[in-house]
Design an enzyme around this catalytic site. Structure first.
Site, PDB file in Angstrom:
ATOM      1  N   ASP A  96       0.863  -1.179   0.000  1.00 36.19           N
ATOM      2  CA  ASP A  96       0.000   0.000   0.000  1.00 36.19           C
ATOM      3  C   ASP A  96       0.901   1.232   0.000  1.00 36.19           C
ATOM      4  O   ASP A  96       2.056   1.187   0.425  1.00 36.19           O
ATOM      5  CB  ASP A  96      -0.966  -0.022   1.190  1.00 36.19           C
ATOM      6  CG  ASP A  96      -2.162   0.927   0.989  1.00 36.19           C
ATOM      7  OD1 ASP A  96      -2.205   1.626  -0.044  1.00 36.19           O
ATOM      8  OD2 ASP A  96      -3.046   0.972   1.871  1.00 36.19           O
ATOM      9  N   ASP A 270      -7.804  -7.406   1.052  1.00 42.15           N
ATOM     10  CA  ASP A 270      -6.833  -7.549   2.143  1.00 42.15           C
ATOM     11  C   ASP A 270      -7.500  -7.033   3.396  1.00 42.15           C
ATOM     12  O   ASP A 270      -8.374  -6.163   3.320  1.00 42.15           O
ATOM     13  CB  ASP A 270      -5.578  -6.693   1.899  1.00 42.15           C
ATOM     14  CG  ASP A 270      -5.826  -5.243   2.263  1.00 42.15           C
ATOM     15  OD1 ASP A 270      -6.439  -4.530   1.450  1.00 42.15           O
ATOM     16  OD2 ASP A 270      -5.451  -4.822   3.379  1.00 42.15           O
TER      17      ASP A 270
HETATM   18  N1  PRF Z   1      -6.579   3.827   0.222  1.00 49.12           N
HETATM   19  C1  PRF Z   1      -5.380   3.184   0.445  1.00 49.12           C
HETATM   20  N2  PRF Z   1      -5.285   2.153   1.295  1.00 49.12           N
HETATM   21  C2  PRF Z   1      -6.403   1.750   1.937  1.00 49.12           C
HETATM   22  C3  PRF Z   1      -7.647   2.370   1.751  1.00 49.12           C
HETATM   23  C4  PRF Z   1      -7.754   3.468   0.837  1.00 49.12           C
HETATM   24  O1  PRF Z   1      -8.803   4.063   0.603  1.00 49.12           O
HETATM   25  C5  PRF Z   1      -8.559   1.692   2.585  1.00 49.12           C
HETATM   26  C6  PRF Z   1      -9.997   1.976   2.757  1.00 49.12           C
HETATM   27  N3  PRF Z   1     -10.730   0.859   3.164  1.00 49.12           N
HETATM   28  C7  PRF Z   1      -7.825   0.686   3.241  1.00 49.12           C
HETATM   29  N4  PRF Z   1      -6.542   0.747   2.843  1.00 49.12           N
HETATM   30  N5  PRF Z   1      -4.286   3.590  -0.199  1.00 49.12           N
END
Ligand code: PRF
Length: 376
Positions: A96, A270
């Site tokens: 992420d 995830d």
């Molecule tokens: N953006 C990013 N990671 C995330 C989310 C998002 O909106 C969410 C929302 N459930 C979880 N992880 N980059």
């Protein structure tokens, strides 16, 4: 293989209603979809060895830019051979981008057009994360699937605010694509934002499609809205996404959310939930969730599920698991994390088989009926 051909590709094997059965090929192995990705935030899926995670059936893990940039640092991980070598997980990793974790964990954060500045939740030191730096960090980590930097806001929010965050995320998506510069051995996913508003979600999807990504994530859900709102938005958004690219619902969810996501055309999920719930004494099985902290298990010699394919569900009594949880023994967290991840993988692999067989809606109905019936 043709040198100009992208080494990460997606193929669809079957569809059943909106549900899709597919495969993502990467140089580090295949990812069968629908897929559940266990979360390995800080270079470990908490309480499990990498080979145990693999044995539950996971094809891919999720890692976090935010945590790893703070500690041990992306440049250090790169010098040590990248995240796969560092943690000894040879298979694919999706990372992420950091924005979501900055907003939920860091202090004194400030969003500008350029990016986000914040102070570490660990020692208060100052950092900046821009779309370009996020791509650089994820590349240093040697991630296989890189996420664009985005801004996720809570629900409910004003439409103006949802629009601002969605438009900013689109511009960051564009900068991410430029910075990524078509790396051959990795994929870059864009992230749809726009809150619970169909028009904004549609604009976000159209904007991302015209930039062009290897996959499309749906962000900004599971942020405080009821499940029916999440399902409504998903039903509206997946038809706006290219059929030939994987779709990833970020940070979702409980088994019932996953089933509903698959039903609406999502390919990847995830969530920290299975491992976190395990550390808190909750066990997911075919019969729903069992809270092992409850005193009613104190004298119960039965295993969690004697017909489970997972040996840990057959091996230990409920009384023993209750004891481990009450005494906060490390083994309790290890066993329950393994049991929960195994159940999540059983769920998505069951869904994959059902989609192939053209019986996904029966599978979903049977699965829900079993959760509702429980075992007691
Ligand atoms: N953006 C990013 N990671 C995330 C989310 C998002 O909106 C969410 C929302 N459930 C979880 N992880 N980059």
């Amino acid at each position: 293989m043709n040198k100009t051909m992208k080494q990460v590709s997606f193929s669809l094997a079957a569809t059943d209603g909106m549900a899709r059965r597919g495969r993502i090929d990467t140089p580090r192995g295949d990812i069968q979809t629908p897929a559940f990705m266990p979360v390995g935030t800080a270079g470990t899926v908490k309480a499990l060895y990498p080979e145990q995670v693999r044995e539950t059936g996971a094809d891919i893990l999720l890692g976090n830019t935010y945590h790893l940039m703070l500690r041990p640092g992306a440049e250090r991980v790169a010098k040590l051979g990248g995240l796969h070598v560092f943690m000894d997980w040879p298979r694919p990793i999706l990372t992420d981008s950091g924005g979501f974790q900055v907003m939920s964990l860091s202090k004194l954060r400030k969003i500008t057009e350029q990016g986000v500045t914040f102070r570490s939740h660990l020692d208060g030191s100052a950092y900046e994360l821009t779309p370009e730096r996020s791509i650089e960090i994820q590349t240093l980590l040697d991630s296989d699937i890189i996420m664009q930097l985005d801004e996720c806001i809570p629900l409910p929010s004003e439409k103006k605010e949802m629009e601002r965050a969605m438009e900013l995320s689109l511009r960051w998506g564009d900068r991410s694509k430029t910075a990524f510069d078509s790396q051959m051995n990795r994929a870059l996913f864009g992230i749809v934002q726009g809150g619970d508003d169909a028009e904004l979600r549609g604009k976000s999807a159209a904007g991302l499609r015209s930039i062009g990504f290897d996959g499309y994530a749906v962000g900004g859900l599971a942020v405080g809205e009821p499940q029916e709102v999440m399902f409504r938005v998903l039903g509206e958004i997946t038809p706006e996404l290219p059929v030939d690219r994987p779709r990833y619902l970020m940070g979702v969810g409980k088994p019932d959310d996953i089933l509903g996501g698959i039903e609406r055309g999502i390919d990847m999920f995830d969530c920290v939930h299975p491992t976190r719930a395990g550390r808190h004494g909750h066990a997911y099985t075919r019969f729903g969730v069992i809270n092992l902290k409850n005193a009613r298990h104190k004298d119960d010699p039965r295993p969690l599920d004697e017909a489970s394919p997972n040996p840990n569900c057959r091996r230990f009594s409920r009384a023993y698991l209750h004891h481990l949880v009450k005494t906060e023994e490390i083994l309790g967290a290890m066993i329950l994390s393994q049991i929960n991840l195994s159940y999540y993988q059983e769920l998505v692999s069951g869904a994959r088989g059902a989609i192939e067989a053209g019986r996904f809606s029966d599978f979903a109905a049977e699965t829900r009926a079993q959760w509702a019936a429980g075992d007691l």
